[in-house]
Design a protein around this motif. Structure first.
Motif, PDB file in Angstrom:
ATOM      1  N   UNK A 195      -5.537  -0.843   6.120  1.00  0.00           N
ATOM      2  CA  UNK A 195      -4.399  -0.550   7.353  1.00  0.00           C
ATOM      3  C   UNK A 195      -3.835  -1.890   8.002  1.00  0.00           C
ATOM      4  N   UNK A 196      -4.960  -2.958   8.287  1.00  0.00           N
ATOM      5  CA  UNK A 196      -4.297  -4.058   8.875  1.00  0.00           C
ATOM      6  C   UNK A 196      -3.298  -4.581   8.092  1.00  0.00           C
ATOM      7  N   UNK A 197      -3.421  -4.715   6.841  1.00  0.00           N
ATOM      8  CA  UNK A 197      -2.135  -5.316   6.020  1.00  0.00           C
ATOM      9  C   UNK A 197      -1.048  -4.567   6.199  1.00  0.00           C
ATOM     10  N   UNK A 198      -1.100  -3.199   6.201  1.00  0.00           N
ATOM     11  CA  UNK A 198      -0.032  -2.524   6.139  1.00  0.00           C
ATOM     12  C   UNK A 198       0.713  -2.508   7.644  1.00  0.00           C
TER      13      UNK A 198
ATOM     14  N   UNK B 257      -7.801  10.218   3.548  1.00  0.00           N
ATOM     15  CA  UNK B 257      -7.811   9.453   2.310  1.00  0.00           C
ATOM     16  C   UNK B 257      -8.844   8.374   2.403  1.00  0.00           C
ATOM     17  N   UNK B 258      -9.558   8.054   1.248  1.00  0.00           N
ATOM     18  CA  UNK B 258     -10.557   6.937   1.342  1.00  0.00           C
ATOM     19  C   UNK B 258      -9.693   5.597   1.460  1.00  0.00           C
TER      20      UNK B 258
ATOM     21  N   UNK C 129      -2.814   9.515   4.914  1.00  0.00           N
ATOM     22  CA  UNK C 129      -2.216   8.314   4.215  1.00  0.00           C
ATOM     23  C   UNK C 129      -1.677   8.791   2.973  1.00  0.00           C
ATOM     24  N   UNK C 130      -0.888   7.818   2.215  1.00  0.00           N
ATOM     25  CA  UNK C 130      -0.333   7.913   1.073  1.00  0.00           C
ATOM     26  C   UNK C 130      -0.548   6.810   0.175  1.00  0.00           C
ATOM     27  N   UNK C 131      -0.899   6.771  -1.004  1.00  0.00           N
ATOM     28  CA  UNK C 131      -0.909   5.623  -1.854  1.00  0.00           C
ATOM     29  C   UNK C 131       0.488   5.673  -2.860  1.00  0.00           C
ATOM     30  N   UNK C 132       1.083   4.402  -3.157  1.00  0.00           N
ATOM     31  CA  UNK C 132       1.900   4.198  -4.057  1.00  0.00           C
ATOM     32  C   UNK C 132       1.584   4.286  -5.477  1.00  0.00           C
ATOM     33  N   UNK C 133       2.564   4.068  -6.422  1.00  0.00           N
ATOM     34  CA  UNK C 133       2.259   4.202  -7.777  1.00  0.00           C
ATOM     35  C   UNK C 133       1.383   2.961  -8.180  1.00  0.00           C
TER      36      UNK C 133
ATOM     37  N   UNK D 201       1.254   4.398   3.417  1.00  0.00           N
ATOM     38  CA  UNK D 201       1.525   5.104   4.425  1.00  0.00           C
ATOM     39  C   UNK D 201       0.209   5.252   5.472  1.00  0.00           C
ATOM     40  N   UNK D 202       0.352   5.361   6.717  1.00  0.00           N
ATOM     41  CA  UNK D 202      -0.992   5.856   7.387  1.00  0.00           C
ATOM     42  C   UNK D 202      -0.654   6.265   8.695  1.00  0.00           C
ATOM     43  N   UNK D 203      -1.622   6.919   9.494  1.00  0.00           N
ATOM     44  CA  UNK D 203      -1.125   7.628  10.654  1.00  0.00           C
ATOM     45  C   UNK D 203      -2.657   8.301  10.910  1.00  0.00           C
TER      46      UNK D 203
END
Length: 130
Positions: free
Chosen positions: A16-19, A9-10, A44-48, A54-56
């Protein structure tokens, strides 16, 4: 909410640091974007609102073995199946590119989560710079 995990995911370097900080971890701002250049792949996944929720990633030499790390789900989206979808997406990509063994370390409180994702507990060791 959709749960479509996107491999590679771009992601902007600050996301990521913020998450990480939202879940109470050190941000490790200097790791990004270097991590994206060095790991095998990430998901990853983005919200609405298009925020990263989400990230890994899996790193390694790209041969038989990989190491899964930084499975992170935004606190407001936890316990919704996103973490399991993230791990599943990463493992599917690992299998697709020929990685046969994936290891990770986790806090004991997450044992049942990773067991439900198909991981088998095993002994191991950890070295950490003092």
């Amino acid at each position: 909410m959709r749960k479509e995990i996107v491999v590679n995911l771009p992601i902007k370097p600050n996301e990521v640091p913020a998450l990480r900080e939202l879940v109470g971890w050190e941000g490790r701002h200097s790791d990004y974007p270097v991590l994206f250049e060095r790991c095998n792949f990430w998901a990853g996944l983005r919200g609405d609102q298009e925020e990263l929720i989400a990230f890994g990633y899996i790193s390694g030499m790209g041969l038989q073995h990989g190491y899964m790390e930084d499975i992170i789900v935004h606190p407001q989206y936890q316990r919704m199946g996103i973490g399991q979808a993230l791990v599943t997406g990463l493992l599917q990509e690992a299998e697709r590119i020929g990685i046969e063994i994936v290891t990770l370390t986790y806090d004991a409180k997450h044992h049942s989560f990773y067991a439900d994702c198909g991981f088998v507990p095993c002994s191991g060791g950890l070295w950490r710079k003092e």
